[in-house]
Structure formats: structure tokens, C-alpha cells
Design an enzyme around this catalytic site. Structure first.
Site, PDB file in Angstrom:
ATOM      1  N   ARG A  27      50.717  38.268  38.824  1.00 41.40           N
ATOM      2  CA  ARG A  27      49.050  37.533  39.327  1.00 41.40           C
ATOM      3  C   ARG A  27      48.443  39.152  39.751  1.00 41.40           C
ATOM      4  NH1 ARG A  27      50.793  33.883  37.934  1.00 41.40           N
ATOM      5  NH2 ARG A  27      51.524  32.254  38.848  1.00 41.40           N
ATOM      6  N   SER A  62      50.263  29.037  46.559  1.00 40.50           N
ATOM      7  CA  SER A  62      50.412  30.132  47.301  1.00 40.50           C
ATOM      8  C   SER A  62      50.239  31.214  48.296  1.00 40.50           C
ATOM      9  CB  SER A  62      51.415  30.354  46.304  1.00 40.50           C
ATOM     10  OG  SER A  62      52.163  28.872  45.970  1.00 40.50           O
ATOM     11  N   GLU A 121      49.108  37.509  48.269  1.00 44.59           N
ATOM     12  CA  GLU A 121      49.117  36.488  46.937  1.00 44.59           C
ATOM     13  C   GLU A 121      47.266  36.544  47.258  1.00 44.59           C
ATOM     14  OE1 GLU A 121      50.024  34.183  44.948  1.00 44.59           O
ATOM     15  OE2 GLU A 121      48.332  33.135  44.049  1.00 44.59           O
TER      16      GLU A 121
HETATM   17  C1  LIG Z   1      45.300  24.378  45.939  1.00 49.36           C
HETATM   18  C2  LIG Z   1      45.854  25.157  45.017  1.00 49.36           C
HETATM   19  C3  LIG Z   1      46.452  25.767  44.348  1.00 49.36           C
HETATM   20  C4  LIG Z   1      46.794  26.565  43.689  1.00 49.36           C
HETATM   21  N1  LIG Z   1      48.240  26.960  42.510  1.00 49.36           N
HETATM   22  C5  LIG Z   1      47.737  28.576  41.913  1.00 49.36           C
HETATM   23  C6  LIG Z   1      48.983  28.266  41.090  1.00 49.36           C
HETATM   24  O1  LIG Z   1      49.743  27.075  40.496  1.00 49.36           O
HETATM   25  N2  LIG Z   1      48.577  29.654  40.275  1.00 49.36           N
HETATM   26  C7  LIG Z   1      48.396  30.218  40.378  1.00 49.36           C
HETATM   27  O2  LIG Z   1      48.289  31.378  39.751  1.00 49.36           O
HETATM   28  N3  LIG Z   1      46.909  30.350  41.786  1.00 49.36           N
HETATM   29  C8  LIG Z   1      46.952  29.651  41.771  1.00 49.36           C
HETATM   30  N4  LIG Z   1      45.741  28.936  42.838  1.00 49.36           N
HETATM   31  C9  LIG Z   1      45.105  30.352  42.911  1.00 49.36           C
HETATM   32  C10 LIG Z   1      43.765  30.656  42.949  1.00 49.36           C
HETATM   33  O3  LIG Z   1      43.892  28.988  42.445  1.00 49.36           O
HETATM   34  C11 LIG Z   1      44.030  31.134  41.843  1.00 49.36           C
HETATM   35  O4  LIG Z   1      44.132  32.371  41.835  1.00 49.36           O
HETATM   36  C12 LIG Z   1      41.984  30.997  41.219  1.00 49.36           C
HETATM   37  O5  LIG Z   1      42.667  31.218  39.601  1.00 49.36           O
HETATM   38  C13 LIG Z   1      41.345  32.056  41.783  1.00 49.36           C
HETATM   39  O6  LIG Z   1      40.425  32.146  41.101  1.00 49.36           O
HETATM   40  P1  LIG Z   1      38.457  31.980  42.204  1.00 49.36           P
HETATM   41  O7  LIG Z   1      37.622  32.143  41.217  1.00 49.36           O
HETATM   42  O8  LIG Z   1      39.010  30.730  42.875  1.00 49.36           O
HETATM   43  O9  LIG Z   1      39.303  33.307  42.652  1.00 49.36           O
HETATM   44  P2  LIG Z   1      38.294  33.607  44.282  1.00 49.36           P
HETATM   45  O10 LIG Z   1      39.749  33.171  45.263  1.00 49.36           O
HETATM   46  O11 LIG Z   1      37.347  33.587  44.237  1.00 49.36           O
HETATM   47  O12 LIG Z   1      38.773  35.315  44.605  1.00 49.36           O
HETATM   48  C14 LIG Z   1      40.240  36.114  43.450  1.00 49.36           C
HETATM   49  C15 LIG Z   1      39.981  37.661  42.949  1.00 49.36           C
HETATM   50  O13 LIG Z   1      39.883  37.990  41.925  1.00 49.36           O
HETATM   51  C16 LIG Z   1      38.687  38.108  42.076  1.00 49.36           C
HETATM   52  N5  LIG Z   1      37.218  37.439  41.087  1.00 49.36           N
HETATM   53  C17 LIG Z   1      36.792  36.600  41.566  1.00 49.36           C
HETATM   54  N6  LIG Z   1      36.404  36.818  40.237  1.00 49.36           N
HETATM   55  C18 LIG Z   1      36.344  37.997  39.511  1.00 49.36           C
HETATM   56  C19 LIG Z   1      35.539  38.344  38.366  1.00 49.36           C
HETATM   57  N7  LIG Z   1      34.601  37.629  37.237  1.00 49.36           N
HETATM   58  N8  LIG Z   1      35.247  39.666  38.111  1.00 49.36           N
HETATM   59  C20 LIG Z   1      36.902  40.088  38.798  1.00 49.36           C
HETATM   60  N9  LIG Z   1      36.919  39.894  39.936  1.00 49.36           N
HETATM   61  C21 LIG Z   1      36.710  38.589  40.119  1.00 49.36           C
HETATM   62  C22 LIG Z   1      38.175  38.179  43.590  1.00 49.36           C
HETATM   63  O14 LIG Z   1      36.623  39.780  44.015  1.00 49.36           O
HETATM   64  C23 LIG Z   1      39.523  37.981  44.370  1.00 49.36           C
HETATM   65  O15 LIG Z   1      39.802  40.102  44.716  1.00 49.36           O
HETATM   66  C24 LIG Z   1      45.880  27.872  43.916  1.00 49.36           C
HETATM   67  C25 LIG Z   1      44.921  27.519  44.802  1.00 49.36           C
HETATM   68  C26 LIG Z   1      44.448  26.146  45.423  1.00 49.36           C
HETATM   69  C27 LIG Z   1      43.880  26.197  45.850  1.00 49.36           C
END
Ligand SMILES: Cc1cc2nc3c(=O)[nH]c(=O)nc-3n(C[C@H](O)[C@H](O)[C@H](O)COP(=O)(O)OP(=O)(O)OC[C@H]3O[C@@H](n4cnc5c(N)ncnc54)[C@H](O)[C@@H]3O)c2cc1C
Length: 310
Positions: A181, A234, A304
Site C-alpha cells: 500500500r 479496510s 491505510e
Molecule cells: C468498498 C471499498 C473496498 C476497497 N477495497 C480495496 C482493496 O481490496 N484493496 C485496496 O488496495 N484498496 C481497497 N480500497 C481502498 C481504495 O479503493 C484504494 O486505495 C483506491 O485505489 C484509492 O483510489 P482513489 O482514487 O479513491 O484515491 P483517493 O482516496 O482519492 O486518494 C488516496 C491517496 O492517493 C492519492 N492520490 C490520488 N490520486 C493521485 C494522483 N493522481 N497522484 C498522486 N496521488 C494521488 C491521494 O492524495 C491520497 O493520498 C477499498 C475502498 C472501498 C471503499
């Protein structure tokens, strides 16, 4: 961000600026404080110009994807929240190389679900394990998101990023440090850098096979996660050789709550918003979990979810 900086930004930026935005609307936890400004950028040129301007003015900024792993603290964020849209969501297959590699370039603002569907429709395999993980491609790469023993970093060939000075750089995956992560870079800090696109190394397969694997991953996920509630997935990272969910459950915390935030009775590592939870409720519950788990097992659970304050 002070009033003068806000005014200067308003007269300089040609596009739309949302002011005093509730970040609950941009987080899958449906909770969070307010941000001074939110700007959608739609091209690399816009992004580099904006970062250069913000750096010169000393204005803080933070990029978000789909908000599925963030929580903005109650006191809010005094700066500019940036989202990547338009050209920065494109999916472009690159011409096949002599070695037959299939490389797909994806804009960081593209949703993971759209990328998985695109791959399935075209018979491009390698990202099926990402099925059901919400969020954007940029967020997934930043978090090195993954499931079922795979992580998105395993498929990366290159990323393009914009650094804190607003300069664009290509970084080969061999220069990246990908761990659980977490994305790092051998050549320096990634602080304040924004991922603009990612090249994935994928391969051809039968569409029916790909779609079957996606369905299986989705079904397994559905069986294990709470349904129809706001969460960030998570909440804590798994400690080495253990599972945060197991520890939280064993500490007797399933169903524990603070205000509208509750430890899911279905999956103990999910903090869910039962309706009306504030960021403060979620942070109080997070701290309670950390205290109880530390008290019982001597293990510090690290969130996380990225908590943004300041
Ligand atoms: C129901 C559910 C299930 C999930 N299951 C999983 C799973 O199985 N495995 C897993 O790993 N995660 C899981 N997640 C967590 C999440 O979906 C992931 O971490 C996802 O990849 C985050 O993407 P986001 O675009 O929503 O990022 P955000 O939540 O918008 O941002 C997360 C971080 O990434 C940074 N970020 C976003 N975009 C960029 C960019 N372009 N450049 C630099 N930094 C950036 C942000 O600044 C922040 O620090 C889950 C979440 C939910 C709600």
C-alpha cells in the site's frame, strides 16, 4: 490559504473553482471537513500551470482521485484540492513492441472500474484482481492497491508525474519502490507529486476467461465486505503476518461505535458511516481501535486511509 491568495487564484484561473467545499461529498466515507477550493483540471498543460502557480504563491494543494481512501479532518483543509478529469482520464493502447508486449497508457483520473471494463471488452488481461476496488488509476498506483495477493504495481511499466515544481517526469517502474500500500521512488521524495498517467504491461486473453475471473473476484469480495454502507474499505494496514481485521475482532470491537461511525459487524477492519458520522467520530473510533488493539496485543495499527488535515 488566505483571502488575498483566494482572490488572486480566482482572477488567474480560467476554469471553475468550487469554494468552501464539503469533502464529505468527495469521499466514499461520506464524511469529512471542508476544503477552501476544489479545482478539476482537464489536461497536463492545465495541471503543470496550476502547480507552478500554487508553488510560486506558496498555496497548499492535495490531489484526490475518487476519495475511496481519504478522510479530511473536521477542521478542514486550507488549500486547493485537485481532481484529474478530461484528457487525464484517457485509455490508450500503445503500439505493440517487437517483443509482443501489450502496453496500455491510462490517465490517472480514469476510474479503475472503467479500466477493468475496457480491458475485459478488448481481451486485455492482467488487472482482473482490481475488480471491485473503487477509485481512480492514480489513487490505485499511489496506494499500490491490490487484492488476492496481487498489487497494481506488479503491472506497472512506467508512470508520468508532475513534481512539486510543476515539471513533468517519466519514471520507469524499475526506479519505483513498490511495497504494501505504498509507492516510493529511488531518486527522491514523491511528496507533492501528482501521477498523471500509468503504463501497464498486460497481455492478450479470451474475453470470456477475463470476464469469468472478474466475476469470481467480485463474488468473493461481496461475500466478505459490508454491503450498501459508506466506508473506505479496510481502514488499517495489515501488520506483518497478521490481519488487522482479526486483531480488531479479537479485541471485541465488532459493532463498537463513536457517534455515527461503527466497526462493521461484517468485517472488523471496515469503519462504516451508519449515517451522519463526522470525521471526528471516525477519528475517535480509529483511536479507540488503536488503543484497544495495542493494549491487548502490543501491536500498533497504522491507518491505510489517508487522513488530511491542515
Ligand atoms: C468498498 C471499498 C473496498 C476497497 N477495497 C480495496 C482493496 O481490496 N484493496 C485496496 O488496495 N484498496 C481497497 N480500497 C481502498 C481504495 O479503493 C484504494 O486505495 C483506491 O485505489 C484509492 O483510489 P482513489 O482514487 O479513491 O484515491 P483517493 O482516496 O482519492 O486518494 C488516496 C491517496 O492517493 C492519492 N492520490 C490520488 N490520486 C493521485 C494522483 N493522481 N497522484 C498522486 N496521488 C494521488 C491521494 O492524495 C491520497 O493520498 C477499498 C475502498 C472501498 C471503499
Amino acid at each position: 490559504m488566505n483571502a488575498l491568495q483566494r482572490e488572486k487564484l480566482r482572477s488567474w484561473w480560467q476554469g471553475r473553482i468550487l469554494r468552501d467545499v464539503s469533502m464529505a461529498d468527495y469521499s466514499t466515507l461520506r464524511a469529512g471537513g471542508r476544503a477552501d477550493c476544489l479545482i478539476d483540471v482537464t489536461s497536463l498543460e492545465e495541471l503543470t500551470a496550476l502547480i507552478k502557480w500554487l508553488a510560486a504563491e506558496g498555496v497548499a494543494y492535495y490531489v484526490v482521485g475518487r476519495g475511496s481512501n481519504i478522510l479530511v479532518a473536521e477542521q478542514g483543509y486550507s488549500g486547493v484540492v485537485i481532481r484529474l478529469q478530461g484528457d487525464i482520464t484517457a485509455i490508450t493502447p500503445l503500439p505493440p513492441s517487437k517483443t509482443g508486449e501489450q502496453v496500455v497508457r491510462v490517465g490517472a483520473g480514469c476510474s479503475m472500474a472503467a479500466l477493468v471494463s475496457w480491458c475485459t471488452e478488448r481481451g486485455v488481461s492482467g488487472l482482473e484482481f482490481m475488480t471491485g476496488i473503487p477509485g481512480s488509476v492514480g489513487g490505485a498506483v499511489w496506494m499500490n492497491a491490490g487484492a488476492w495477493g496481487y498489487a497494481i504495481g506488479d503491472r506497472l511499466k512506467k508512470i508520468v508525474l508532475v513534481d512539486a515544481a510543476g515539471c513533468c517526469r517519466d519514471v520507469a517502474s524499475s526506479r519505483l519502490v513498490l511495497s504494501y500500500r505504498k509507492l516510493g521512488w529511488q531518486d527522491g521524495s514523491l511528496e507533492k507529486t501528482i501521477i498523471v498517467s500509468a503504463d501497464f504491461l498486460l497481455f492478450d486473453d479470451e474475453r470470456s476467461q477475463i470476464s469469468c475471473r472478474c466475476r469470481e473476484y467480485l463474488e468473493q469480495r461481496r461475500g466478505k465486505q459490508p454491503k450498501g454502507v459508506a466506508s473506505a474499505g479496510s481502514f488499517f494496514k495489515n501488520p506483518p503476518d497478521d490481519s488487522a481485521g482479526r486483531l480488531i475482532d479479537a479485541a471485541g470491537l465488532k459493532g463498537a461505535s463513536e457517534g455515527g461511525a461503527m466497526v462493521s459487524p461484517v468485517h472488523a477492519n471496515f469503519i462504516v458511516n451508519t449515517g451522519g458520522a463526522t470525521a471526528a467520530d471516525i477519528i475517535r473510533l480509529m483511536q479507540l481501535i488503536q488503543k484497544k488493539v495495542y493494549g491487548k496485543f502490543g501491536i500498533n495499527l497504522e491507518p491505510e486511509v489517508k487522513i488530511l488535515q491542515g
